[in-house]
Scaffold this active site. Structure first.
Site, short mmCIF file in Angstrom:
data_model
loop_
_atom_site.label_atom_id
_atom_site.label_comp_id
_atom_site.label_asym_id
_atom_site.label_seq_id
_atom_site.Cartn_x
_atom_site.Cartn_y
_atom_site.Cartn_z
N ARG A 72 0.82 -1.21 0.00
CA ARG A 72 0.00 0.00 0.00
C ARG A 72 0.85 1.26 0.00
O ARG A 72 0.39 2.33 0.39
CB ARG A 72 -0.97 0.01 1.19
CG ARG A 72 -1.92 -1.17 1.24
CD ARG A 72 -2.91 -1.03 2.41
NE ARG A 72 -3.75 -2.21 2.53
CZ ARG A 72 -3.45 -3.24 3.31
NH1 ARG A 72 -2.35 -3.23 4.03
NH2 ARG A 72 -4.25 -4.29 3.35
N GLU B 59 -1.83 15.86 18.71
CA GLU B 59 -1.51 15.06 17.52
C GLU B 59 -2.56 13.97 17.37
O GLU B 59 -3.58 14.00 18.06
CB GLU B 59 -0.08 14.52 17.60
CG GLU B 59 0.25 13.71 18.84
CD GLU B 59 -0.27 12.29 18.78
OE1 GLU B 59 0.23 11.51 17.94
OE2 GLU B 59 -1.16 11.94 19.57
N SER C 4 4.96 22.06 14.98
CA SER C 4 4.94 22.63 13.64
C SER C 4 3.97 23.80 13.52
O SER C 4 4.00 24.53 12.53
CB SER C 4 4.57 21.56 12.62
OG SER C 4 3.29 21.02 12.90
N ASP C 5 3.09 23.96 14.51
CA ASP C 5 2.18 25.10 14.46
C ASP C 5 1.72 25.46 15.87
O ASP C 5 1.62 24.60 16.75
CB ASP C 5 0.98 24.82 13.56
CG ASP C 5 0.18 23.61 14.00
OD1 ASP C 5 -0.80 23.80 14.73
OD2 ASP C 5 0.54 22.49 13.61
N THR D 119 4.87 15.52 13.73
CA THR D 119 4.67 16.91 14.07
C THR D 119 3.40 17.06 14.89
O THR D 119 2.51 16.19 14.84
CB THR D 119 4.59 17.79 12.82
OG1 THR D 119 3.56 17.30 11.96
CG2 THR D 119 5.93 17.80 12.08
#
Length: 211
Positions: free
Chosen positions: A26, A160, A184-185, A73
């Site tokens: 996959r 997350e 990351s933010d 992240t």
């Protein structure tokens, strides 16, 4: 175990000696090679708890894997942790029903392996890498998650989408798991894709050192 197959390939090609593609079912790429003489595998998990739930279960139960370190992240829930900050999840709040399969109606406290968490803390200090350790919010909702402010008020430091399922699977299998995330933010902005790539090196290095 990053979420992105391309990130798995990048780590293998950049940090491992003689990496070999051992899985591409996959398109979820997995590589095995050597890191400083130690045999390590890097494999993607896909996004969300159902995906990492499947892959981590099979790795723990069918392939003899003892340790899984999720790297990814996260969004910051703490004003004390800025962009590029590296965090480790000691435990997780979650709105997922993943734990219901064991009869606890979502009340299982998904918890990291103390062995891996202690190793990460000690190694980060040795390497001079600041590491924030605390509770994560592990959620099924990516956009407009209403639980963020509540989790932050209870002390959660990052949000997350995978750690809770990984931790529950490790607990059930008697194995070891840890989630490391780079912020990351946050409320002030977010990293660009290019900045993310350059900002994750400390996380990659720490994960490989403790694997």
């Amino acid at each position: 175990m990053p979420g992105d197959p391309l990130r798995a390939r990048h780590i293998a090609e950049t940090y491992l000696t003689d990496p070999v593609l051992v899985n591409n079912v996959r398109g979820v790429q997995g590589y095995t090679g050597l890191y400083q003489g130690k045999r390590v595998s890097v494999m993607a998990s896909g996004m969300g708890m159902p995906a990492i739930g499947i892959y981590s279960y099979e790795l723990f139960h069918f392939f003899g894997v003892e340790n899984i370190i999720r790297i990814g992240t996260a969004g910051s829930l703490s004003r004390e942790i800025g962009l590029r900050g590296l965090c480790a999840a000691m435990s997780c709040f979650t709105n997922s029903t993943f734990g219901d399969q064991y009869g606890f109606s979502g009340k299982i406290p998904p918890t990291a392996s103390y062995k891996l968490l202690r190793r990460a803390d000690e190694t980060a200090e040795k390497l001079g890498i600041p590491l924030h350790i605390g509770t994560f919010l592990s959620t099924d909702v990516f956009y407009e998650c209403p639980l963020g402010p509540e989790a932050a008020r209870l002390g959660a430091i990052a949000c997350e989408m995978e750690a809770a399922a990984l931790y529950v699977n490790a607990m059930q299998a008697g194995k070891h798991a840890l989630c490391l995330c780079t912020i990351s933010d946050n409320e002030n902005g977010e990293l660009t894709p290019g900045e993310r790539q350059k900002s994750l090196t400390d996380m990659f290095r720490l994960a490989l050192e403790i694997a």
